[in-house]
Design an enzyme around this catalytic site. Structure first.
Site, PDB file in Angstrom:
ATOM      1  N   PHE B 132       1.022  -1.387   0.119  1.00 49.74           N
ATOM      2  CA  PHE B 132      -0.138  -0.208  -0.121  1.00 49.74           C
ATOM      3  C   PHE B 132       0.925   1.632  -0.403  1.00 49.74           C
ATOM      4  O   PHE B 132       0.613   2.737   0.542  1.00 49.74           O
ATOM      5  CB  PHE B 132      -1.009  -0.007   0.982  1.00 49.74           C
ATOM      6  CG  PHE B 132      -1.731  -1.201   1.144  1.00 49.74           C
ATOM      7  CD1 PHE B 132      -1.821  -1.950   0.202  1.00 49.74           C
ATOM      8  CD2 PHE B 132      -2.234  -1.900   2.467  1.00 49.74           C
ATOM      9  CE1 PHE B 132      -3.247  -2.848   0.094  1.00 49.74           C
ATOM     10  CE2 PHE B 132      -3.246  -2.489   2.785  1.00 49.74           C
ATOM     11  CZ  PHE B 132      -3.685  -2.817   1.804  1.00 49.74           C
ATOM     12  N   CYS B 134       3.262   2.111  -2.594  1.00 53.02           N
ATOM     13  CA  CYS B 134       3.636   2.625  -4.293  1.00 53.02           C
ATOM     14  C   CYS B 134       3.174   4.202  -4.492  1.00 53.02           C
ATOM     15  O   CYS B 134       2.788   4.155  -4.862  1.00 53.02           O
ATOM     16  CB  CYS B 134       3.775   1.315  -5.529  1.00 53.02           C
ATOM     17  SG  CYS B 134       4.529   2.197  -6.590  1.00 53.02           S
ATOM     18  N   CYS B 344      40.923  24.221  10.425  1.00 56.45           N
ATOM     19  CA  CYS B 344      39.908  25.130   9.064  1.00 56.45           C
ATOM     20  C   CYS B 344      39.007  25.810   9.616  1.00 56.45           C
ATOM     21  O   CYS B 344      38.580  26.734   8.414  1.00 56.45           O
ATOM     22  CB  CYS B 344      39.096  23.775   8.570  1.00 56.45           C
ATOM     23  SG  CYS B 344      38.145  22.918  10.189  1.00 56.45           S
TER      24      CYS B 344
END
Ligand SMILES: Cc1cc2nc3c(=O)[nH]c(=O)nc-3n(C[C@H](O)[C@H](O)[C@H](O)COP(=O)(O)OP(=O)(O)OC[C@H]3O[C@@H](n4cnc5c(N)ncnc54)[C@H](O)[C@@H]3O)c2cc1C
Ligand SMILES: Cc1cc2nc3c(=O)[nH]c(=O)nc-3n(C[C@H](O)[C@H](O)[C@H](O)COP(=O)(O)O)c2cc1C
Ligand code: SF4
Ligand code: SF4
Ligand code: SF4
Lengths: 440, 442
Positions: B132, B134, B344
Site C-alpha cells: 500500500f 508505491c 579549518c
C-alpha cells in the site's frame, strides 16, 4: 654530511627510523575507509597472497565494527598487523586498487589493516574458538611467519603444537630482518605475544634442531613435522677481501641493527653491493645510521635491479647514491676495509662483460654484501627422502605443502626461495590444512 | 554467539536481515543467490497484474564524493507473469525451507486479492506483504499509496486478504502521509499481523538544466518518483518510533529505509523494529553487504550483553519523549581539543554566521585553533557536527544532573514566558552583538 645524524640514543634511533606507515588516527581511518568502493570481486583481494576480504574489513572499519574487521583480517592472515606495515603493498593490494586506473591515490589498505588489528592486539580481543584437542601433535621448526602461521591454524583444528626456534624471539625475519622504518620490534613482538596467547601453542626459544638425532626425535614424538627454517646467512660471492674487518653480510648486519639499534657502529662511507630489496634496505639503513655517504653499487643497469622501484626510491630519498654497471673485483684493505675495486660493465650480445681498462678503486670504511641468502642445503639433507629443486628449494605439493618425505611439510622462504612475510604467512596456514588432511 | 534468529508475527528467519520488495527480489535466481550469501528473508518484488515499465527508471542523488545517498525510481510492480514468479517461489522454498519468503502483492478487486493470496500460499510463501506504499504510477491507478493514504480503504482490503489468508499478513505503509499511525491503526483494526515501513517518498531528484527536464528522463519527459536510500533513514526512524510507541498500534514492525550496515539495523531494532528490510544498499553494492551486517550485529550484541534480538528490541523507545518533557536544566558546552584541531575554522564560521557567535578566533599568535566563548555557547552542537576531525569538538556537560525542570513543569508552575517581551524567555540572558558590529568585520 649525510642527512642523518648518527643516533646515540633510542630516541634518536626512533627519530632517524621514522615509521613510513605510521598508525592511523580515527579521522584518517574514517576518511580513508569511506573512500573504499566495496568493489565486487575486488582486485585488491585477488592481489593479496592471503586473500584477505579487503572490501569487507574496510567496510567494517567504516561502520565501527573494529572487532569484526580484525577478525576478517586474521581469518586470512595471522600476520595481519605486521603485514599491514611490511608488505610491499605498492605491488600487491594497493597496486591493484581500482582507483589507480583513474590516477586516484589507491586506498591505503596496509595502514587500514594495521589500524583494525592494532585494536584487537591492544585489547587482547578473543576472535577465534579453538577446536577441542584431537590428541595429535605437530612439531614446527622455526618460529618465522611460516611456522607461526602454521601453528595458529593447527591450533584452530585441535592439534597440540610445539615450535622449536633457534633464536630468542619469534617472527623470524619480521623482527630480525625487515627494515626498522617499516615496523618496530615492539609492534612485531606485541602481535606475536597476542597470537601465542590466543592460540596457545608452545615455543621453545634458543632450541635449534640441528642434528639428525634431533630430527629423529621429533619424528618419534610428533605425528608430523613442519619445516619453516627460512634461508641461511648471506651467500659468499667469492670476492677477495670478503673477510676483512668491516665487511658484513647484509642479513647479519641488519639482524644486529634490529637487536642493538643505535649501539651498532656504521661506517662514514658505506658501499653496498647488490641490487635486490635487501640491498636497498641495507643502503637506507646505513644512511639512517648516520653514514656520510652511501653508495649502492650494482653490476647491471638500474632497470635490471631485482628491487621494487619504490624501495629504490626510498633509498634515494634518504640520500643513497645509486651506481650502476659497476662490478666489484675485490675488497681492498689492510686488516680493515679501505675500499672496493670495481670495473665498469656493459652488455654485449646479451652478456654482461667488464670493460677493459675501466678498473678503479672507491675508498670506503664499510662494505655490505647484499648478495642474497644461502639455502640451508646441508641441514635439509639430514632428512631422508627430502627432495630439493635446482635452486635448492624444498620441493612440495603446491596444494598441501607436503614434502617428498610424507611426514614433513614445509613453507616460507625455504620453499619459495625468499619472498615476503605475507607469502610465508599464506603458505604456512595452507600447509596446516595439508597436515590436517594428512592426519585425519 | 547471541541468537539472531527472528520471528515477525510468526514468520521465522535465521536472521533479521530481509531484502525489501524491489528489483533485488525480482526473480528466484536473485533470491536464491541472496540466501546463499546469508540473507535471512526476502519480500518478493510486488506481484499483481504484470505492468509495462519504462526504460530510464532511476535517478540518483550523489553528495560530493558519495554516490547514491538517495535513489529515486519510477518503476512499477513486477512485469513478469504470475505463474513464473509462483514457480520460482516454490523452487526457492525447496532449497531454503528455513528462510522467509514473503510475497508482496498489489491487485484491485476483492476477487483478485482472494485469488492471488491463495496462489502465493500454494507456492509456499511464508507470509504476505500488502503493498500500500508505491507512490508513483500505481497510485494513479488507485493502488499502492492511494490505498495507504485512505485508512478506510486500507482496512477493507486487509479484511479481504484476511478472509482467505492462512499465513501472516504484513501491511506495508506509505510515508506520503502526515500521520503514519493512522494507516498503521487501520492495518491493526483490519486484522493485519504486522506492518512494514517505509515505502518510498515522493520525490524529484534533480533537473537536467540543459534540457529543462527532471531526472530520470523518458523521451524528454519525467514524472515524480519514489525516494529511498540512506537519505530517508531519519524519516523512516521517526515513523517507526511513532508506530512503535502508539498505544493503538499493537503490531510487530518490519523496519525499512536507508539501511546499509549493522549499525543502521541496530538503530531500527532499538526503536522497536522486529526485523529490517533492505533495498537500495543491495542495489548499490550487491548481496555481499550481508557479510558486514551479521558479524557487526553479533559483535554489538556480545558487547552489550544481549542474548537475543528481543532483548534489545525497543530499548531506545522509552528515551524518546515529547519536547515538553526534556530537562531545561541540562547544559552542554562545546570543547575543542587543541591537539586534534586542524584549524579549518568551519566551527567558527558555522557558529558565527549560523548560530550564536560563541566561537572566537585567536588573533596574532600563529594558531588557527579557535576557542569557545563559554558564556555565549548555548550548546546547540552545530560546531561538533561540522568539525571534520573525529572527536575533536565534544559537548561537555556542565550541569550536575540533579536539577530537572521541564517546559511542562514551567507551564504548570506558571513560569513559562507568555508575552512578546517576557523576561523569562530563554534568549534574554544571551549576549547578542550589535547589528552594526557586523559591518566592522572584514
Ligand atoms: C633484509 C630483509 C628485509 C626484508 N624485508 C621485508 C619486508 O619489508 N616485507 C616483507 O614482507 N618481507 C621482507 N623480507 C622477507 C621476509 O622477512 C621473509 O620472506 C619471511 O620472514 C620468511 O618467513 P619464513 O617463516 O619462511 O622464514 P624466516 O622469517 O627466516 O623464519 C625462519 C625461522 O626459523 C628459525 N630457524 C632456522 N633454522 C632453524 C633450526 N635449525 N632450528 C630452529 N629454528 C630455526 C630462524 O631462527 C627463524 O626464526 C625481508 C627479508 C630480509 C632478509
Ligand atoms: C527500484 C525500486 C523498486 C521498488 N519496488 C517496490 C515494489 O515493487 N514493492 C514495494 O513494496 N516496494 C518497492 N520499493 C520500495 C522498497 O521496497 C523499499 O521500501 C524502499 O526502497 C526503502 O528502502 P531502502 O532505503 O533500503 O531502499 C522499490 C524501491 C526501488 C528503489
Ligand atoms: S580495489 Fe580499492 S576501492 Fe576497490 S575494494 Fe579494493 S581497496 Fe576498495
Ligand atoms: S544496470 Fe544493467 S540493466 Fe541497468 S542500465 Fe546498466 S547494464 Fe542496463
Ligand atoms: S571545525 Fe574542528 S578542526 Fe576545524 S577549526 Fe573548528 S575545532 Fe578545529
Amino acid at each position: 654530511m649525510g642527512e642523518f645524524k648518527k643516533p646515540v640514543s633510542e630516541e634518536e634511533f626512533d627519530k632517524n627510523f621514522g615509521q613510513i606507515k605510521p598508525l592511523m588516527n580515527q579521522t584518517e581511518a574514517h576518511l580513508e575507509s569511506s573512500r573504499c568502493l566495496f568493489c565486487y570481486d575486488a582486485p585488491c583481494q585477488t592481489a593479496c597472497p592471503t586473500s584477505i576480504d579487503i572490501p569487507l574489513f574496510i567496510r567494517q572499519i567504516n561502520s565501527g565494527d573494529l572487532t569484526g574487521s580484525a577478525k576478517t583480517i586474521y581469518a586470512s592472515n595471522y600476520f595481519g598487523n605486521a603485514c599491514g606495515k611490511v608488505c610491499p603493498t605498492e605491488v600487491l593490494c594497493e597496486g591493484a586498487c581500482v582507483y589507480v586506473e583513474q590516477n586516484v591515490k589507491p586506498i591505503e589498505i596496509g595502514r587500514l589493516q594495521n589500524y583494525a588489528t592494532d585494536q584487537a592486539i591492544s585489547e587482547n580481543k578473543k576472535l577465534f574458538e579453538l577446536a577441542p584437542e584431537n590428541g595429535k601433535k605437530v612439531a614446527i621448526i622455526g618460529a618465522g611467519p611460516a611456522g607461526i602461521s602454521c601453528a595458529c591454524e593447527l591450533r584452530t583444528l585441535g592439534y597440540v603444537v610445539d615450535i622449536f626456534e633457534s633464536k630468542e624471539k619469534p617472527s623470524g625475519l619480521t623482527v630480525y630482518g625487515v627494515a626498522p622504518y617499516k615496523i618496530t620490534n615492539e609492534e612485531v613482538l606485541d602481535e606475536m605475544a597476542y597470537l601465542k596467547e590466543q592460540f596457545g601453542y608452545s615455543v621453545r626459544y634458543n632450541e635449534p634442531i640441528n642434528s639428525k638425532a634431533g630430527l629423529e626425535k621429533l619424528e618419534q614424538e610428533y605425528d608430523a613435522v613442519f619445516i619453516g627454517i627460512g634461508l641461511g646467512n648471506t651467500s659468499s660471492i667469492q670476492l677477495a677481501g670478503e673477510n676483512l674487518e668491516n665487511c658484513f653480510g647484509a642479513t647479519e648486519l641488519i639482524e644486529e641493527l634490529r637487536m642493538n639499534h643505535h649501539k651498532v657502529e656504521f661506517g662514514e662511507k658505506v658501499i653496498v653491493l647488490g641490487g635486490g630489496n635487501t640491498a636497498m634496505d641495507a643502503a637506507s639503513e646505513s644512511a639512517q645510521m648516520g653514514a656520510e655517504k652511501v653508495i649502492l653499487a650494482y653490476r647491471r643497469s638500474k632497470t635490471d635491479m631485482g628491487a621494487y622501484e619504490f624501495e629504490y626510491d626510498l633509498a634515494k630519498g634518504v640520500g643513497v647514491d645509486g651506481w650502476f654497471n659497476v662490478t666489484p673485483l675485490k675488497i681492498v684493505g689492510n686488516g680493515k676495509v679501505e675500499g672496493v675495486k670495481f670495473a665498469r660493465t656493459e652488455v654485449v650480445d646479451g652478456k654482461l662483460v667488464q670493460i677493459s681498462g675501466s678498473e678503479f678503486t672507491e675508498p670506503c670504511d664499510m662494505v655490505i654484501r647484499a648478495t642474497g641468502q644461502s639455502k640451508q642445503v646441508a641441514w635439509l639433507n639430514q632428512i631422508g627422502g627430502l627432495q630439493l629443486d635446482g635452486g635448492n628449494r624444498i620441493v612440495v605439493d603446491v596444494k598441501t605443502f607436503q614434502t617428498t618425505n610424507k611426514r614433513y611439510f614445509a613453507a616460507g622462504d625455504a620453499v619459495n626461495g625468499g619472498m615476503e612475510v605475507v607469502n610465508a604467512a599464506a603458505d604456512g596456514k595452507q600447509a596446516a590444512r595439508g597436515i590436517h588432511d594428512f592426519l585425519s | 554467539m547471541p541468537d539472531i534468529s527472528s520471528n515477525l508475527a510468526g514468520i521465522k528467519s535465521p536472521n533479521p536481515f530481509w531484502l525489501a520488495s524491489a528489483p533485488p527480489t525480482n526473480s528466484g535466481y536473485q533470491v536464491m543467490k541472496a540466501f546463499d550469501a546469508g540473507w535471512g528473508g526476502a519480500v518478493w518484488k510486488t506481484l499483481g497484474v504484470p505492468v509495462v515499465n519504462v526504460s530510464s527508471r532511476y535517478g540518483g542523488v550523489n553528495y560530493r564524493d558519495s554516490r547514491l545517498i538517495g535513489l529515486n525510481n519510477i518503476e512499477l510492480i513486477t512485469d513478469r507473469p504470475l505463474k513464473d514468479n509462483l514457480h520460482e517461489i516454490e523452487e526457492v522454498k525447496k532449497y531454503f525451507p528455513d528462510h522467509a519468503v514473503v510475497a508482496s502483492l498489489m491487485v484491485e478487486s476483492r476477487a483478485e486479492w482472494h485469488q492471488i493470496v491463495k496462489d502465493v500460499e500454494n507456492a509456499g510463501a511464508d507470509g504476505i506483504e500488502l503493498n500500500f506504499g508505491c507512490p508513483h504510477g500505481m497510485c494513479e491507478r488507485g493502488m499502492g499509496s492511494a490505498v495507504g493514504q485512505e485508512p478506510e480503504v486500507l482496512k477493507t482490503i486487509v479484511g479481504w486478504v484476511k478472509e482467505v489468508s492462512t499465513v501472516p499478513v504484513i501491511v506495508k505503509l506509505t510515508p506520503n502521509i502526515s500521520d503514519i499511525t493512522v494507516p498503521a491503526q487501520a492495518a491493526d483494526e483490519g486484522g493485519g499481523d504486522a506492518i512494514s515501513l517505509i515505502n518510498t517518498i515522493q520525490s524529484l531528484v534533480g533537473v537536467d538544466i540543459d534540457n529543462f527536464v527532471p531526472y530520470p528522463v523518458v523521451d524528454g519527459k519525467s514524472t515524480h518518483g519514489g525516494y529511498c536510500g540512506p537519505a530517508v533513514k531519519p524519516i523512516a526512524l521517526n515513523m517507526l518510533k511513532n508506530c512503535a510507541q502508539h498505544t493503538n498500534v499493537n503490531l510487530p514492525i518490519s523496519g525499512i529505509g536507508g539501511i546499509e550496515n549493522w549499525r543502521d539495523a541496530v538503530e531500527y531494532i532499538l526503536l522497536g523494529a522486529t526485523n529490517v528490510q533492505v533495498c537500495t544498499a543491495v542495489m548499490h553494492f550487491g548481496f555481499g553487504i550481508i557479510r558486514e551486517m551479521i558479524p557487526g550485529l553479533e559483535n554489538y550484541m556480545v558487547e552489550k550483553g544481549f542474548d537475543s534480538l528481543e532483548d534489545m528490541r525497543g530499548k531506545a523507545l522509552g528515551n524518546v519523549t515529547n519536547w515538553e518533557n526534556l530537562n531545561l536544566k541540562h547544559k552542554v558546552i562545546a570543547d575543542i581539543d587543541e591537539e586534534k584541531c586542524i584549524g579549518c575554522q568551519l566551527c567558527y564560521i558555522a557558529c558565527e554566521d549560523g548560530a550564536h557567535q560563541a566561537i572566537g578566533l585567536t588573533e596574532n599568535n600563529g594558531t588557527r585553533v579557535p576557542h569557545i566563548i563559554e558564556d555565549n555557547c548555548v550548546g546547540c552542537n552545530l560546531c561538533s557536527i561540522v568539525c571534520p576531525v573525529e572527536d575533536c569538538i565534544t559537548m561537555v556537560r556542565k550541569d550536575d544532573g540533579t536539577e530537572v525542570v521541564t517546559w511542562k513543569d514551567r507551564q504548570e508552575e506558571g513560569s513559562a514566558p507568555t508575552t512578546f517581551n517576557d523576561d523569562r524567555a530563554g534568549g534574554i540572558g544571551h549576549w547578542v552583538p550589535e547589528p552594526k558590529d557586523a559591518l566592522n568585520k572584514k
